[in-house]
Design a protein around this motif. Structure first.
Motif, short mmCIF file in Angstrom:
data_model
loop_
_atom_site.label_atom_id
_atom_site.label_comp_id
_atom_site.label_asym_id
_atom_site.label_seq_id
_atom_site.Cartn_x
_atom_site.Cartn_y
_atom_site.Cartn_z
N GLY A 275 2.37 1.90 -3.56
CA GLY A 275 1.26 2.16 -4.21
C GLY A 275 0.94 3.55 -4.12
N TYR A 276 0.73 3.96 -3.06
CA TYR A 276 0.32 5.34 -2.69
C TYR A 276 1.60 6.60 -3.13
CZ TYR A 276 -4.09 4.33 -0.79
OH TYR A 276 -5.53 3.87 -0.59
N LEU B 107 -6.90 8.43 -14.42
CA LEU B 107 -7.84 9.41 -13.87
C LEU B 107 -8.33 10.06 -15.12
CD1 LEU B 107 -6.67 10.89 -10.70
CD2 LEU B 107 -8.36 9.00 -10.91
N PHE C 122 0.80 -1.21 0.12
CA PHE C 122 0.04 -0.14 0.11
C PHE C 122 1.01 1.24 0.07
CE2 PHE C 122 -3.43 -3.00 1.35
CZ PHE C 122 -4.38 -2.57 0.51
N ALA D 129 1.37 6.84 -7.11
CA ALA D 129 0.31 6.97 -7.41
C ALA D 129 -0.13 8.49 -8.41
CB ALA D 129 -1.17 7.08 -6.63
N GLN E 3 -8.27 2.15 -5.99
CA GLN E 3 -7.78 2.29 -4.51
C GLN E 3 -6.70 3.30 -4.20
OE1 GLN E 3 -8.66 0.21 -2.09
NE2 GLN E 3 -7.04 1.37 -0.46
N PHE E 4 -6.04 3.52 -5.15
CA PHE E 4 -4.86 4.12 -4.75
C PHE E 4 -5.16 5.74 -4.97
CE2 PHE E 4 -2.99 0.21 -5.40
CZ PHE E 4 -2.20 0.07 -4.52
N TYR E 5 -6.38 6.24 -5.55
CA TYR E 5 -6.97 7.44 -5.87
C TYR E 5 -8.02 7.93 -4.92
CZ TYR E 5 -3.65 7.17 -9.37
OH TYR E 5 -2.55 6.95 -10.33
N PHE E 6 -8.23 6.63 -4.19
CA PHE E 6 -9.05 6.67 -2.82
C PHE E 6 -10.89 6.93 -3.26
CE2 PHE E 6 -5.58 8.91 -1.19
CZ PHE E 6 -5.49 8.10 0.19
N TYR E 7 -11.05 6.94 -4.59
CA TYR E 7 -12.39 6.96 -5.06
C TYR E 7 -13.31 5.53 -5.16
CZ TYR E 7 -11.18 6.34 -9.96
OH TYR E 7 -11.01 5.67 -11.18
#
Lengths: 184, 200
Positions: A172-173, A184, A169, A176, B44-48
């Protein structure tokens, strides 16, 4: 409920059903993982199956090279049994079948590339290859991937499994933001 | 007594049949969860969309509680359940690298198989990447072997590490998971509003 729509050629086609409730899926996956522990005494995995195939492939091409390398020889065994008769390999073949059955039942089988709207298919596929290569390398370094180490190790409360999961995690964060255009 | 395989209820060849059946269940569950789709996983890694966290923690808690109760009622010999040794530094470094690969590539090994099975080209290319990465690791193994085998702590669990009782630790993990679920539900709504997109 049974959502059919007509495509451009006027044929009826099914719309994909929405994905299931994540807590329900998690409970189901937990029961499958538990079944693996209770029946086999081991958990799930994925990357190990690919390693077996790679080791067998290297041995076919360059037998002496494979025999000298401790990594390959671990997957090849001592020669008394066929290395392809491997528990994880059969499990992963099952994953392929199970994924297809679920996708077919929900009308989600589709020849497509998953990506965000602002990136070309070619760019997405380059990212997929690079990410896959990083993951193949990293899963061997860590002795497992998300299934074999984070999920399985997490359930048996392994220290390495939990440290690994938090690191996944974290990693990944951390990146990101830099690849956000892809998604996006 | 369980695990059945360890008590010779069936042989090696039948264990491969078991592997195939368990794999079908595993793949079915992953696809149901939306994990054959890289956009769901990456979200998951952009929280939406926090499906990765929800599914993962629910399944860990379910299996953990199952193991705990089956051991408690005496049907399972937990010492025969495989727990890999902890190699703490390679596993943390490997985890960080794997997490980066997750966001860049959009899958992990298991989910890429489901993705490929449901026709996704990116999943198939990802698998080709995994094969390449493993070959690179294999070829570099003589150089990496020392690091790979370093910091071996043995078969160590969180129970040993924190010095708590098994029951207390299980209880704390359940509490942590419930907290994570609450935060995930809140976070999804907050970021959906902020990013102007719904939860898929």
């Amino acid at each position: 409920m049974n959502s059919k729509k007509e495509n451009s050629r006027g044929e009826k086609e099914f719309e994909p059903k929405p994905y299931s409730n994540p807590y329900l899926v998690g409970f189901g996956l937990g029961l499958i993982l538990l079944a693996a522990f209770l029946v086999m005494g081991r958990g799930l995995g994925a990357s190990g199956a690919v390693s077996t195939v790679v080791a067998v492939g290297v041995e076919k091409i360059a037998p002496e090279h494979a025999a000298k390398n401790n990594f390959y020889s671990e997957y090849l065994g001592d020669g008394t049994s066929n290395p392809l008769k491997d528990w994880l390999l059969f499990e992963v073949i099952g994953v392929l079948v199970g994924g297809f059955i679920s996708g077919a039942l929900a009308h989600r089988i589709k020849r497509t590339t998953e990506k965000g709207p602002n990136v070309s298919v070619k760019t997405r596929l380059i990212y997929a290859f690079v990410g896959g290569a990083m993951m193949g390398f990293a899963s061997k370094l860590a002795r497992g991937c998300t299934s074999g180490l984070a999920l399985t190790g997490g359930a048996v409360l392994s220290l390495g499994g939990w440290a690994f999961m938090l690191s996944v995690f974290g990693g990944g964060y951390a990146v990101a933001y830099f690849v956000r255009r892809q998604w996006l | 007594m369980m695990p059945y395989f360890k008590f010779d209820y069936f042989g090696f060849d039948f264990s491969l049949v078991v592997a195939f059946i368990i794999g079908i269940g595993f793949g079915f569950a992953l696809e149901r969860g939306g994990f054959g789709n890289a956009r769901i996983l990456a979200a998951q890694f952009y929280f939406y969309n926090m499906r990765v966290l929800k599914v993962m923690f629910t399944s860990i808690v379910t299996a953990m509680l199952g193991l705990f109760y089956f051991t408690w009622i005496g049907w399972l010999d937990i010492s025969l359940v495989y727990i890999g040794d902890t190699y703490i530094v390679p596993q943390i470094i490997g985890g960080l690298l794997l997490g980066m690969g997750f966001v860049i590539g959009g899958y992990c090994p298991g989910t890429s198989v489901v993705s490929a099975a449901t026709g996704r080209t990116d999943g198939m290319v990802f698998i080709a990447g995994i094969i390449f990465g493993i070959i690179v690791f294999g070829e570099m193994f003589p150089l990496l072997e020392g690091f790979y085998n370093s910091t071996n702590l043995g078969r160590v669990t969180l129970v040993d590490f924190f010095g708590l009782s098994q029951g207390m630790l299980v209880f704390l993990i359940v509490l942590m998971a419930l907290g994570a679920f609450a935060a995930a539900e809140w976070g999804e709504r907050f970021f959906a509003k902020k990013n102007g997109r719904g939860v898929e």
